[in-house]
Design an enzyme around this catalytic site. Sequence first.
Site, PDB file in Angstrom:
ATOM      1  N   LYS A 182       9.236  21.032 -48.198  1.00 55.68           N
ATOM      2  CA  LYS A 182       9.225  20.138 -49.365  1.00 55.68           C
ATOM      3  C   LYS A 182       9.270  20.985 -50.633  1.00 55.68           C
ATOM      4  CE  LYS A 182       6.355  18.485 -52.054  1.00 55.68           C
ATOM      5  NZ  LYS A 182       7.120  18.513 -53.320  1.00 55.68           N
ATOM      6  N   GLU A 260      -0.120  31.455 -51.504  1.00 54.83           N
ATOM      7  CA  GLU A 260       0.175  32.323 -52.656  1.00 54.83           C
ATOM      8  C   GLU A 260      -0.169  31.494 -53.881  1.00 54.83           C
ATOM      9  OE1 GLU A 260       1.601  33.504 -55.656  1.00 54.83           O
ATOM     10  OE2 GLU A 260       3.685  33.526 -54.926  1.00 54.83           O
ATOM     11  N   CYS A 294       3.616  33.578 -61.421  1.00 53.20           N
ATOM     12  CA  CYS A 294       2.201  33.786 -61.055  1.00 53.20           C
ATOM     13  C   CYS A 294       1.760  35.207 -61.317  1.00 53.20           C
ATOM     14  CB  CYS A 294       1.985  33.543 -59.559  1.00 53.20           C
ATOM     15  SG  CYS A 294       2.553  31.971 -59.027  1.00 53.20           S
ATOM     16  N   GLU A 395      -4.410  30.473 -66.130  1.00 54.71           N
ATOM     17  CA  GLU A 395      -3.021  30.901 -66.316  1.00 54.71           C
ATOM     18  C   GLU A 395      -2.388  30.032 -67.397  1.00 54.71           C
ATOM     19  OE1 GLU A 395      -0.458  32.163 -62.496  1.00 54.71           O
ATOM     20  OE2 GLU A 395      -1.473  30.252 -62.298  1.00 54.71           O
TER      21      GLU A 395
HETATM   22  C1  SIN Z   1       5.735  33.569 -58.355  1.00 46.81           C
HETATM   23  O1  SIN Z   1       5.615  33.449 -59.559  1.00 46.81           O
HETATM   24  O2  SIN Z   1       5.121  32.829 -57.584  1.00 46.81           O
HETATM   25  C2  SIN Z   1       6.645  34.586 -57.725  1.00 46.81           C
HETATM   26  C3  SIN Z   1       7.050  35.675 -58.612  1.00 46.81           C
HETATM   27  C4  SIN Z   1       7.813  36.776 -57.912  1.00 46.81           C
HETATM   28  O3  SIN Z   1       8.331  36.618 -56.818  1.00 46.81           O
HETATM   29  O4  SIN Z   1       7.886  37.847 -58.497  1.00 46.81           O
END
Ligand code: SIN
Length: 493
Positions: A182, A260, A294, A395
């Site tokens: 998804k 993650e 992230c 964040e």
């Molecule tokens: C992400 O922001 O989740 C992944 C970033 C990346 O693969 O460098």
Amino acid sequence: MTLEPERKDLMPGLQLIGAEWREASDARRLDVSDPASDGVFASVPDGTAVDARAATDAAHAAFPAWRAVPAKQRAQILKRWNDLVMAHQEDLGRLISREQGKPLAEGRGEVAYAASYIEWFAEEATRANGEIIPAPVTGRRMLALREPVGVVAAITPWNFPAAMIARKIAPALAAGCTVVCKPAEDTPLTSLALVKLAQEAGVPPGVLNIVTASRERTPEVVDAWLDDPRVRKITFTGSTPVGKHLARRSADTLKKLSLELGGNAPFIVFDDADIDAAVEGLMAAKFRNGGQTCVCPNRVFVQSRVHDAFVDKLAARVGALRVGPASDEGSQIGPMINARAVDKIERHVRDAVSRGARVVAGGKRLRDARCDGPNYYAPTVLVNADSTMECSCEETFGPVVPVTRFESEAEVIAAANETPFGLAAYFYSTDVKRIWRVADALESGIVGINEGALAAEAAPFGGVKESGYGREGSVHGLEDYMHIKYVCQGGLA
Ligand code: SIN
């Protein structure tokens, strides 16, 4: 410059379940809008729990045959998929940029990044070796075999609509798992195009299924997978609260999990650093995808002696960034994904200023002839940031750099680690002893030393603490889709 793909059939506008591209069970549709204007330009099915269960049925039925396909053949299919993805780099790049908003150069770059995971796991598929264990008694043979876990549910984010799906699906297929997937509700088109190319590459019916769903319907789709004991693994990239929910909800069926989750990356500049290199490293790490990653630095710490020089150089570079729609080749920063994202950025900047931060670049929404839409925010530098501010605790996921001055190494390590998160951390120093001291002391899954661009298919990507667990990419990325079976044969003496 157009963001329309040349191959129109790369936008099937349907979800793939088994061999069939189909509507949602109740035929409801989900609009897809362009972050540059918020205008709707496409739609996809708004999938349901019924669709999710049908996808699981298909993946479960396809699993025995797929796991029995020799690894070399699975690798060949993945290699064809990689080749098709790269052959359609321009079309896929346009789709990414259109639905996600990143400048087209980044959209094209993301396609190559996604393909690098497919190619990597095509190669890893043939190396899923087991072990022969020296038996402690005579007359026995003991082995540890690696087996695919089974049906995998992949739930992917909007910020890298191609790369995140590739780095989950490619290892799953390489390991011999089947997949239900998804994509994020904001960016379903790229994933549908990737699944279409996977089908063209020869991924058999049922092995890869995709259900698209709105924010409102995502819980029913995901719950159908969480509750189903046939789904043996969940792989998720997204927020920490959702990751915790998935962990709790999958406990009843004890699924394997790769999570993650959120980050709050520190970026430290010591006074022995190469300041120009540190500014360039921060620009690369922070402004990739407009700060919507992230791993992008969320808190910048600069040692007192170099603080002012660093801030001056940084503010000049940030102030010169060109913001605009993805359709303009000159844009370096696109619109944010949606109104909620811009509201959060605005809230963080307002809160920081109210607590004593000072804006030295940006600091406002942008709306003008170039940035002709509601989702643009100016790249921003704040000084006098501190740990009480929202931008230091959460964040921001946008183009905001809060800078904090520090005096000592011990003080900055304590500040860098003062967060429940631990995904990425960066620092700049030329002192070799300090480099290894600091790298060891940082509580994070990824550390960049004098480098801002860390992403690579050969590297293990993942966090510690509340940034989650599991690793994507590298040799470890395949392990997450396999379990170990111990086999012991006796009576051989
Ligand atoms: C992400 O922001 O989740 C992944 C970033 C990346 O693969 O460098």
